[in-house]
Design an enzyme around this catalytic site. Sequence first.
Site, PDB file in Angstrom:
ATOM      1  N   SER A  44     -39.569  10.601  78.914  1.00  0.00           N
ATOM      2  CA  SER A  44     -38.328   9.833  78.834  1.00  0.00           C
ATOM      3  C   SER A  44     -37.479  10.015  80.095  1.00  0.00           C
ATOM      4  O   SER A  44     -37.862   9.578  81.172  1.00  0.00           O
ATOM      5  CB  SER A  44     -37.569  10.205  77.563  1.00  0.00           C
ATOM      6  OG  SER A  44     -36.752   9.133  77.128  1.00  0.00           O
ATOM      7  N   LYS A 103     -13.742   1.129  66.411  1.00  0.00           N
ATOM      8  CA  LYS A 103     -13.344   2.337  67.127  1.00  0.00           C
ATOM      9  C   LYS A 103     -14.004   3.588  66.560  1.00  0.00           C
ATOM     10  O   LYS A 103     -14.233   4.566  67.285  1.00  0.00           O
ATOM     11  CB  LYS A 103     -11.815   2.490  67.083  1.00  0.00           C
ATOM     12  CG  LYS A 103     -11.267   3.634  67.919  1.00  0.00           C
ATOM     13  CD  LYS A 103     -11.618   3.463  69.389  1.00  0.00           C
ATOM     14  CE  LYS A 103     -11.076   4.610  70.221  1.00  0.00           C
ATOM     15  NZ  LYS A 103     -11.547   4.537  71.617  1.00  0.00           N
TER      16      LYS A 103
END
Length: 277
Positions: free
Chosen positions: A85, A137
């Site tokens: 990765s 949020k």
Amino acid sequence: MIWPFKTSTRKKIARIEVTGAIASGTRKAVLKALKTVEEKKYPALLVRIDSPGGTVVDSQEIYTKLKQLSEKIKVVASFGNISASGGVYIAMGCPHIMANSGTITGSIGVILRGNNLERLLEKVGVSFKVIKSGPYKDILSFDRELLPEEQSILQALIDDSYGQFVSTVAAGRNLAVEKVKEFADGRIFTGQQALELGLVDRLGTEEDARQWAATLAGLDPDKVELDTIEDPKPLVRRLTGGDSQLQTMADNLGLTESLKWCEFELSTSGQPLWLYR
């Protein structure tokens, strides 16, 4: 007596290590080491990577600096036990890559994980009152389920990050984007398979990579010296105060790696990761 002449670095190879999960601490240490390599004008650099990956931006910044440095000196990456990765991503900044045949690599993709503790909190009688400026949020908040529209937002974020990853691999290895996508689905593979896919150039040990770097720089592989640029003290050494006996005990008990991983998990919660888990 202090020897009046500085040892020349023009006939040496610099070596840096990128080990463990990549986060801000790794980035700072590696960028500092790369600055030293550049300032001391080493003709070649060996980057030893033994990492499952980590945070996106930290991986990108290391990659960018390696790519810039590779335009000035010879840079060779050597994959250790695992270079997956984000470990793959930073290696794309190195024009020359070598892996062991048994190296675990690949895992090209992005993962974002959140935890839902809503039922547990209900059982213990804990609830939260949230006041927010917008509906998203508190996305990935641990006290409630993720809403379908929130999942779409996060998936778009992941897809964009994935596209950046694939494009970088394609450019770094001179492969078509569609070709990279054929194996960039999160799977892992061996160094031998990586060679067949075009992700690495050669198979060999770190010593083989050292000799390759020397040859590329026009140096004698049998005579050239290797300078390892050390990184700052990790968390466990700060906790043990540098005591060698305590350090050895921590290593033997597996505390060193455990503390590193805990530090990484705490600092990356809720972030997109280029990481093999």
